[in-house]
Scaffold this motif. Structure first.
Motif, short mmCIF file in Angstrom:
data_model
loop_
_atom_site.label_atom_id
_atom_site.label_comp_id
_atom_site.label_asym_id
_atom_site.label_seq_id
_atom_site.Cartn_x
_atom_site.Cartn_y
_atom_site.Cartn_z
N ASN A 42 69.46 4.90 78.10
CA ASN A 42 69.63 4.90 76.70
C ASN A 42 68.63 6.04 76.13
OD1 ASN A 42 70.52 3.91 74.19
ND2 ASN A 42 68.25 3.11 73.86
N ILE A 43 67.58 6.15 76.80
CA ILE A 43 66.69 7.21 76.29
C ILE A 43 67.18 8.50 76.45
CG2 ILE A 43 64.34 8.13 76.95
CD1 ILE A 43 63.34 5.44 77.07
N LEU A 44 67.78 8.54 77.87
CA LEU A 44 68.21 10.03 78.45
C LEU A 44 69.41 10.41 77.27
CD1 LEU A 44 68.34 12.15 80.42
CD2 LEU A 44 70.08 10.69 81.73
N LEU A 45 70.36 9.32 77.22
CA LEU A 45 71.48 9.77 76.28
C LEU A 45 70.97 10.16 74.83
CD1 LEU A 45 73.83 6.87 77.43
CD2 LEU A 45 74.04 9.55 77.80
N PHE A 46 70.09 9.50 74.33
CA PHE A 46 69.54 9.80 72.80
C PHE A 46 69.04 11.22 72.98
CE2 PHE A 46 65.95 9.80 69.88
CZ PHE A 46 66.79 9.65 68.93
N HIS A 47 68.07 11.40 74.10
CA HIS A 47 67.27 12.61 73.86
C HIS A 47 68.28 13.83 74.31
CE1 HIS A 47 63.27 11.63 72.67
NE2 HIS A 47 63.65 10.47 73.14
N THR A 48 69.33 13.78 75.09
CA THR A 48 70.11 14.79 75.29
C THR A 48 71.35 14.77 74.36
OG1 THR A 48 71.36 13.49 76.94
CG2 THR A 48 69.58 14.81 77.59
N GLY A 49 71.59 13.74 73.68
CA GLY A 49 72.49 13.80 72.58
C GLY A 49 71.95 14.10 71.37
N VAL A 50 72.13 12.83 70.48
CA VAL A 50 71.96 13.11 69.20
C VAL A 50 70.60 13.63 68.63
CG1 VAL A 50 71.11 10.75 68.70
CG2 VAL A 50 72.32 12.01 66.66
N PHE A 51 69.50 13.45 69.67
CA PHE A 51 68.00 13.89 68.91
C PHE A 51 68.05 15.49 69.22
CE2 PHE A 51 63.56 14.23 69.74
CZ PHE A 51 63.11 14.14 68.44
N ARG A 52 69.08 16.13 69.77
CA ARG A 52 69.13 17.43 69.85
C ARG A 52 69.36 18.18 68.59
NH1 ARG A 52 71.48 19.47 75.51
NH2 ARG A 52 70.95 21.27 74.46
N THR A 53 69.88 17.58 67.77
CA THR A 53 70.40 17.85 66.42
C THR A 53 69.49 17.31 65.48
OG1 THR A 53 71.94 16.13 66.22
CG2 THR A 53 72.82 18.12 67.07
N VAL A 54 68.43 16.84 65.66
CA VAL A 54 67.38 16.15 64.73
C VAL A 54 67.18 17.08 63.60
CG1 VAL A 54 65.32 16.83 65.71
CG2 VAL A 54 65.31 14.88 64.31
N GLY A 55 67.32 18.44 63.54
CA GLY A 55 66.84 19.21 62.57
C GLY A 55 67.78 19.02 61.48
N THR A 56 69.23 18.56 61.64
CA THR A 56 70.18 18.52 60.63
C THR A 56 70.09 17.16 59.83
OG1 THR A 56 71.71 17.75 62.21
CG2 THR A 56 71.77 20.23 61.81
N TRP A 57 69.37 16.06 60.57
CA TRP A 57 69.28 14.73 59.94
C TRP A 57 67.71 14.23 59.73
CZ3 TRP A 57 67.42 11.13 63.30
CH2 TRP A 57 67.80 11.44 64.79
N ASP A 58 66.77 15.16 60.21
CA ASP A 58 65.33 14.46 60.44
C ASP A 58 64.86 13.89 58.82
OD1 ASP A 58 62.82 14.66 61.53
OD2 ASP A 58 62.49 16.72 60.55
N THR A 59 65.26 14.21 57.82
CA THR A 59 64.86 13.47 56.50
C THR A 59 66.06 12.88 55.75
OG1 THR A 59 64.85 15.62 55.45
CG2 THR A 59 62.79 15.11 56.28
#
Length: 161
Positions: free
Chosen positions: A112-129
């Motif tokens: 789950n951690i691996l999928l999160f960090h290699t998936g959606v978290f890579r785009t955190v800049g677009t949804w950070d706030t």
């Protein structure tokens, strides 16, 4: 060599014997394990709750920079102390159903951690706030908040099953 042979060898190592046979080594190792768990899960829970919408004014990346560092440190302490606890009684613990479930769930949580960090978290800049995090981030948080407590419960059940 069989699995039981490997487990017996592991139990015979000096670190395993030291943890098992010392007056204070087992309880101190177990205490370190619990401190690591509390640190790891506390940090993970804070991060997951933010992904689910708690404290929306706090940017996800800011919390990640702080909380995930603590979760990694807690995991390192937990993994080291847990390995020592396992080695001390490997032949018995390896065949314990609660331990087997715990290991499978740690693997699922890691995936789950691996999928999160290699998936959606890579785009955190677009949804950070953003007001709401992406559905896949919320799903990862729910899986995490569901999995880690069961891992902890299984860990406690090892002594009683």
């Amino acid at each position: 060599m069989t699995l039981d042979g490997v487990l017996a060898w592991l139990e015979a190592t000096a670190p395993a014997a030291a943890v098992r046979d010392g007056r204070w080594t087992y309880p101190l190792t177990e205490s370190a394990h619990l401190i690591g768990l509390a640190t790891m899960f506390g940090a993970i829970a804070l991060f997951d709750l933010r992904l689910l919408g708690v404290s929306r004014r706090l940017p996800v990346s800011a919390l990640a920079g702080h909380a995930l560092r603590w979760s990694r440190a807690g995991f390192a302490l937990t993994a080291l102390s847990g390995s020592l606890l396992f080695a001390a009684n490997a032949t018995q613990v390896a065949h314990n159903t609660a331990f087997q479930v715990k290991i499978l769930l740690i693997g699922a949580a890691g995936l789950n951690i691996l999928l999160f960090h290699t998936g959606v978290f890579r785009t955190v800049g677009t949804w950070d706030t953003a007001e709401r995090t992406p559905p896949s981030a919320r799903a990862a948080a729910l899986v995490s908040l569901g999995t880690w407590p069961i891992v902890i419960i299984c860990g406690r059940l090892i002594a009683y099953t």
